[in-house]
Design a protein around this motif. Structure first.
Motif: not given
Length: 272
Positions: A27-35, A244-249, A254-258
């Motif tokens: 999910x973080x990578x879906x938001x553009x992060x390198x995880x 739900x995974x996005x909410x869990x992330x 403690x961050x906001x996803x795009x």
């Protein structure tokens, strides 16, 4: 993102911690992060199942025999998160069942896959201190780091729970899991740490032991196909599991996803 390192600590064995770690990273990578997903569950070595091909060196080698090697030497792409073509059958998807072939970011695993003798050496207090430094090294390389940790009862699990910026309990969405999370909270406190959130993972067929979901401050993650080949489900899915995974992330980091999800259709809206 406020926190760069997150320890996911299983409240019990089989809580779904490793799968949840992979899904959060995707999910973080879906938001553009390198995880990076770092394995701190040396006994089960479940993270290695999400990597295709040979794993050499693994994380335990970097903590014992190859301590001078860079972390990147033991970092491998997670199949299905930008490496779907490497695994037969990946890519056939329906709602909540997609496997990414081209995520904006990337997901690497730093897994443990080692014989008993090296695992034993990697579980010492000295190796745990090296693991702490490896987690810090990952934080300097990646946008976010998820550490997959077993229930706190080993040096590597303690290192994960106390080194990461945030620690989150992963428990089954059952009454037994709720009780186990309470015990875990006490164990983490005993080693000088604390838990920032709790994720309750639902399992198909949990039966009468399933809790009623009324506990406040707990993010529930619905059941999904447990097959490793189905992961990461949340990388491209748009249904209840991915949401739900996005909410869990967001709760865990403690961050906001795009990441944006399409509005559910009329049938989906009224389907229980």
């Amino acid at each position: 993102m406020n926190a760069t390192t997150l320890a996911l600590v299983g409240a019990t064995g089989g809580a779904g911690t490793t799968r949840t770690a992979v899904e959060l990273a995707a999910m973080g990578a879906r938001d553009g992060a390198e995880v990076a997903v770092v394995d701190a569950a040396f006994t089960t070595q479940g993270l290695s199942e999400y990597v295709t091909g040979r794993i050499d060196p693994d994380l335990t080698a970097l903590l014992t025999d190859d301590s001078d090697a860079a972390l990147s030497a033991a970092a491998y792409p997670i199949a299905g998160a930008g490496a779907a073509a490497e695994r037969p059958g990946v890519g056939d998807s329906g709602d909540d069942g997609g496997n990414a072939t081209d995520l904006p970011g990337r997901v690497d695993a730093v897994p443990a896959r080692a014989p008993f003798e090296r695992v034993a050496r990697a579980k010492t207090a000295e190796a745990a201190r090296k693991l702490e430094r490896r987690i810090d090294e990952a934080a300097a390389t990646y946008d976010a780091v998820v550490v997959d940790a077993a229930p706190v009862g080993s040096n590597e699990a303690v290192a994960a729970a106390t080194t990461a910026d945030r620690a989150v309990a992963v428990r089954p969405a059952t009454a037994h899991g709720r009780d186990a999370a309470q015990r875990l909270r006490g164990r983490v406190a005993d080693v000088g740490g604390g838990l920032d959130a709790t994720l309750a993972v639902e399992r198909a067929g949990s039966g009468d032991d399933e809790d009623d979901g009324s506990e406040s401050g707990v993010v529930r993650v619905p059941a999904t196909d447990p097959d490793v080949a189905a992961a990461p489900t949340a990388a491209t899915g748009d249904g209840a599991y991915a949401r739900a995974v996005a909410t869990a992330y967001e709760a865990a980091f403690d961050a906001s996803l795009g990441v944006e999800f399409p509005e559910p259709g009329l049938v989906e809206r009224f389907t229980p």
